[in-house]
Design an enzyme around this catalytic site. Structure first.
Site, PDB file in Angstrom:
ATOM      1  CE  LYS A  99      -3.123   2.853   2.577  1.00  0.00           C
ATOM      2  NZ  LYS A  99      -3.349   3.295   3.865  1.00  0.00           N
ATOM      3  N   GLY A 160      -7.659   9.585  10.104  1.00  0.00           N
ATOM      4  CA  GLY A 160      -7.777   9.699  11.840  1.00  0.00           C
ATOM      5  C   GLY A 160      -8.923  10.662  12.107  1.00  0.00           C
ATOM      6  CB  ALA A 186      -8.322   7.954   5.226  1.00  0.00           C
ATOM      7  N   GLY A 187     -10.912   8.137   7.055  1.00  0.00           N
ATOM      8  CA  GLY A 187     -12.053   9.059   7.639  1.00  0.00           C
ATOM      9  C   GLY A 187     -13.265   8.306   8.315  1.00  0.00           C
ATOM     10  CG  ASN A 208      -5.266   1.893  12.357  1.00  0.00           C
ATOM     11  OD1 ASN A 208      -4.187   1.912  11.911  1.00  0.00           O
ATOM     12  ND2 ASN A 208      -5.712   1.322  13.687  1.00  0.00           N
ATOM     13  CB  THR A 209      -8.150   6.233  13.606  1.00  0.00           C
ATOM     14  OG1 THR A 209      -6.882   6.196  13.135  1.00  0.00           O
ATOM     15  CG2 THR A 209      -8.317   7.085  14.881  1.00  0.00           C
TER      16      THR A 209
END
Length: 256
Positions: A99, A160, A186-187, A208-209
């Protein structure tokens, strides 16, 4: 027909990809990944322990024979740094599926698309299979596909941030024009964001976050599993048409 999730000719059972950063320890990471059902996880090469034998390593908790590792270039702000990082990953573990992310600045963490496109082209020429974190600009994503990206990974909102998908129309356009998998990266903030991404037609979601920073990361990981599955099924089922006015759900003829 079986609904297969294929990236670079590799089959995956889950359309949820999970990041391995930000957890309190590797034990929590492993538990979250297990509950999520993910069989593809991202690993930040620049932040993983590979030298200190006295410290735990991720492979002690997530068996790379059972879980596919996806080395990424988190923290890279130049093409040279990103290329060096992924070449190191291939030397360390033989990984070809990677990635790529080349960030533009430390405040927004938006991708630098000029450096990203350049890096993608070089990596493809070197035999890498490149999944690419990018903006939600359909022109830029098309260019990435043209230079050989095996998956397009537009942001839903900044890394994040937990803001969810800010431009659903662009995501739809990107998906419609792409011949490779489109994965929102993301987001994502909560399960409903993941469901929306899948209902838009995306092939997968990377989280992830939203999992790692939840009060109960293990429970949130499980919720993401079901959210992605539900969103995919809803997309395949094709939702009803929206109407301006109400319509009775029971028959309107032959009333008593």
């Amino acid at each position: 027909m079986e609904d297969k999730f294929i990236i670079a000719n590799k089959n995956f059972t889950s359309r949820l990809i999970v990041g391995t950063g930000k957890y309190k320890d590797f034990s929590e990471t492993a538990s979250a990944v297990k509950k999520s059902g993910a069989d593809l996880v991202t690993v930040a090469v620049r932040r993983v322990n590979i030298l200190d034998k006295d410290q735990p390593i991720l492979m002690d908790y997530l068996d790379p024979k059972k879980i596919t590792y996806l080395p990424n270039t988190a923290g890279c702000f130049t093409s040279d740094d990103a290329l060096r990082t992924l070449r190191l990953a291939r030397e360390m573990g033989g990984w070809k599926l990677v990635k790529l992310e080349v960030l533009g600045d430390k405040k927004t963490l938006y991708p630098n698309m000029i450096e990203t496109i350049k890096s993608t082209e070089i990596l493809v020429q070197e035999g890498f299979e490149v999944m690419v974190y990018c903006t939600d600009d359909p022109i830029m994503t098309k260019k990435l596909e043209d230079v050989g990206a095996c998956a397009i990974m537009p942001l839903g909102s900044p890394i994040g941030s937990g803001l969810g998908i800010q431009n659903s129309n662009n995501i739809k356009i990107i998906k419609k024009q792409s011949t490779v998998p489109v994965i929102v990266d993301a987001g994502i903030g909560t399960a409903s964001d993941a469901t929306i991404a899948m209902e838009l037609g995306c092939d997968g979601v990377l989280v992830n976050t939203a999992i790692a920073e939840a009060s109960d990361s293990i429970l949130m990981a499980e919720s993401m599993k079901y959210a992605v599955a539900a969103g995919r099924k809803a997309f395949l089922a094709e939702r009803m048409k929206k109407r301006r006015y109400g319509r009775a759900s029971s028959p309107e003829k032959n009333l008593i």
